[in-house]
Design an enzyme around this catalytic site. Structure first.
Site, PDB file in Angstrom:
ATOM      1  CB  CYS A  52      -0.940  -0.006   1.196  1.00 30.38           C
ATOM      2  SG  CYS A  52      -0.136   0.310   2.770  1.00 30.38           S
ATOM      3  CB  CYS A  54       0.372   4.365   4.384  1.00 34.60           C
ATOM      4  SG  CYS A  54      -0.435   2.851   4.854  1.00 34.60           S
TER       5      CYS A  54
END
Length: 146
Positions: A52, A54
Protein backbone atom coordinates in the site's frame (compact mmCIF):
# COMPACT_ATOMS: atom_id res chain seq x y z
CA UNK A 1 0.26 0.76 -24.28
CA UNK A 2 -0.59 -2.44 -22.41
CA UNK A 3 1.01 -3.01 -19.01
CA UNK A 4 1.14 -6.46 -17.46
CA UNK A 5 -0.26 -5.78 -13.97
CA UNK A 6 1.28 -8.94 -12.53
CA UNK A 7 4.72 -7.89 -13.76
CA UNK A 8 4.18 -4.41 -12.29
CA UNK A 9 3.12 -5.84 -8.90
CA UNK A 10 6.05 -8.26 -8.80
CA UNK A 11 8.41 -5.35 -9.46
CA UNK A 12 6.81 -3.36 -6.61
CA UNK A 13 7.13 -6.31 -4.25
CA UNK A 14 10.75 -6.91 -5.24
CA UNK A 15 11.53 -3.22 -4.61
CA UNK A 16 9.75 -3.26 -1.24
CA UNK A 17 11.67 -6.36 -0.12
CA UNK A 18 14.93 -4.93 -1.39
CA UNK A 19 14.47 -1.69 0.55
CA UNK A 20 13.99 -3.58 3.80
CA UNK A 21 16.90 -5.96 3.25
CA UNK A 22 19.21 -3.06 2.35
CA UNK A 23 18.28 -1.49 5.69
CA UNK A 24 19.24 -4.61 7.64
CA UNK A 25 15.84 -6.27 8.01
CA UNK A 26 15.66 -10.05 7.71
CA UNK A 27 12.82 -11.38 5.54
CA UNK A 28 10.69 -13.99 7.31
CA UNK A 29 8.82 -15.98 4.67
CA UNK A 30 7.70 -19.07 6.58
CA UNK A 31 5.96 -19.76 9.90
CA UNK A 32 9.09 -21.61 11.05
CA UNK A 33 11.25 -18.53 10.43
CA UNK A 34 8.77 -16.43 12.45
CA UNK A 35 8.84 -18.92 15.35
CA UNK A 36 12.63 -18.94 15.29
CA UNK A 37 12.80 -15.13 15.34
CA UNK A 38 10.43 -15.00 18.31
CA UNK A 39 12.63 -17.40 20.29
CA UNK A 40 15.58 -15.01 20.16
CA UNK A 41 16.61 -13.31 23.36
CA UNK A 42 16.64 -9.54 23.42
CA UNK A 43 14.62 -7.11 21.35
CA UNK A 44 13.22 -7.71 17.89
CA UNK A 45 11.39 -5.19 15.74
CA UNK A 46 8.83 -6.76 13.43
CA UNK A 47 7.72 -4.69 10.47
CA UNK A 48 4.56 -5.98 8.81
CA UNK A 49 5.20 -4.78 5.25
CA UNK A 50 2.71 -4.31 2.43
CA UNK A 51 2.39 -2.79 -1.04
CA UNK A 52 0.00 0.00 0.00
CA UNK A 53 0.98 3.63 -0.41
CA UNK A 54 1.43 4.27 3.29
CA UNK A 55 3.92 1.39 3.48
CA UNK A 56 6.02 2.74 0.63
CA UNK A 57 5.70 6.42 1.47
CA UNK A 58 5.72 6.32 5.26
CA UNK A 59 6.39 2.97 6.96
CA UNK A 60 9.40 1.71 4.99
CA UNK A 61 11.20 5.08 5.10
CA UNK A 62 10.48 5.24 8.85
CA UNK A 63 11.75 1.68 9.31
CA UNK A 64 14.97 2.58 7.52
CA UNK A 65 15.63 5.78 9.47
CA UNK A 66 14.42 4.79 12.96
CA UNK A 67 17.29 2.35 13.47
CA UNK A 68 19.85 5.17 13.26
CA UNK A 69 19.56 5.77 16.97
CA UNK A 70 21.72 5.07 20.02
CA UNK A 71 19.26 2.53 21.40
CA UNK A 72 17.77 0.11 18.93
CA UNK A 73 16.51 -3.47 18.66
CA UNK A 74 19.04 -6.25 18.41
CA UNK A 75 17.08 -7.91 15.60
CA UNK A 76 15.19 -6.39 12.67
CA UNK A 77 12.72 -8.61 10.84
CA UNK A 78 9.87 -8.20 8.39
CA UNK A 79 6.92 -10.23 7.21
CA UNK A 80 5.11 -9.26 4.02
CA UNK A 81 1.32 -9.21 4.38
CA UNK A 82 -0.48 -10.47 1.31
CA UNK A 83 2.69 -12.16 0.02
CA UNK A 84 4.02 -14.39 2.76
CA UNK A 85 0.56 -15.16 4.15
CA UNK A 86 1.44 -18.07 6.41
CA UNK A 87 4.41 -16.24 7.96
CA UNK A 88 2.29 -13.13 8.53
CA UNK A 89 -0.51 -15.17 10.11
CA UNK A 90 2.00 -16.92 12.38
CA UNK A 91 3.49 -13.59 13.50
CA UNK A 92 0.05 -12.13 14.20
CA UNK A 93 -0.88 -15.21 16.22
CA UNK A 94 2.13 -14.55 18.48
CA UNK A 95 1.34 -10.84 18.76
CA UNK A 96 -1.74 -11.66 20.82
CA UNK A 97 -5.41 -10.81 20.99
CA UNK A 98 -4.79 -7.10 21.58
CA UNK A 99 -2.97 -6.79 18.26
CA UNK A 100 -5.20 -5.60 15.43
CA UNK A 101 -4.00 -7.33 12.26
CA UNK A 102 -3.10 -4.41 10.03
CA UNK A 103 -0.41 -3.57 7.58
CA UNK A 104 1.82 -1.80 7.63
CA UNK A 105 2.58 -1.92 11.33
CA UNK A 106 5.49 -2.33 13.72
CA UNK A 107 5.63 -4.61 16.73
CA UNK A 108 8.47 -4.56 19.25
CA UNK A 109 9.13 -7.87 20.98
CA UNK A 110 11.44 -8.38 23.95
CA UNK A 111 12.41 -11.91 24.93
CA UNK A 112 9.48 -13.27 22.93
CA UNK A 113 6.82 -10.95 24.40
CA UNK A 114 5.16 -7.96 22.73
CA UNK A 115 6.16 -4.76 24.55
CA UNK A 116 5.11 -2.08 22.06
CA UNK A 117 3.42 -1.41 18.78
CA UNK A 118 2.99 1.25 16.12
CA UNK A 119 -0.21 0.21 14.33
CA UNK A 120 -1.43 1.29 10.90
CA UNK A 121 -3.61 4.09 12.30
CA UNK A 122 -0.42 5.69 13.68
CA UNK A 123 1.24 5.38 10.25
CA UNK A 124 -1.40 6.12 7.63
CA UNK A 125 -1.91 9.86 7.25
CA UNK A 126 1.18 10.68 9.31
CA UNK A 127 4.58 11.76 8.10
CA UNK A 128 7.53 9.35 8.27
CA UNK A 129 9.26 11.44 10.94
CA UNK A 130 6.37 11.06 13.39
CA UNK A 131 6.57 7.28 12.92
CA UNK A 132 10.34 7.43 13.49
CA UNK A 133 9.73 9.35 16.74
CA UNK A 134 7.18 6.75 17.89
CA UNK A 135 9.55 3.88 17.10
CA UNK A 136 12.51 5.56 18.77
CA UNK A 137 10.36 6.17 21.85
CA UNK A 138 9.84 2.41 22.06
CA UNK A 139 13.57 1.85 21.49
CA UNK A 140 14.39 4.30 24.29
CA UNK A 141 12.12 2.43 26.70
CA UNK A 142 12.92 -1.20 25.80
CA UNK A 143 16.23 -1.41 23.91
CA UNK A 144 19.87 -1.24 24.91
CA UNK A 145 22.44 1.18 23.57
CA UNK A 146 24.52 -0.22 20.74
Amino acid sequence: MNMDMNLFMQDMIRQARSEMEASGYEQLKTPEEVDSALKREGTTLFMVNSVCGCAGGIARPAAMHAVHYDKRPEHLVTVFAGQDKEATAQARMHFGDDHLPSSPSFILVKDGKVVGEVPRHEIEGHDPMSVVVNLQGLFEEYCEEV
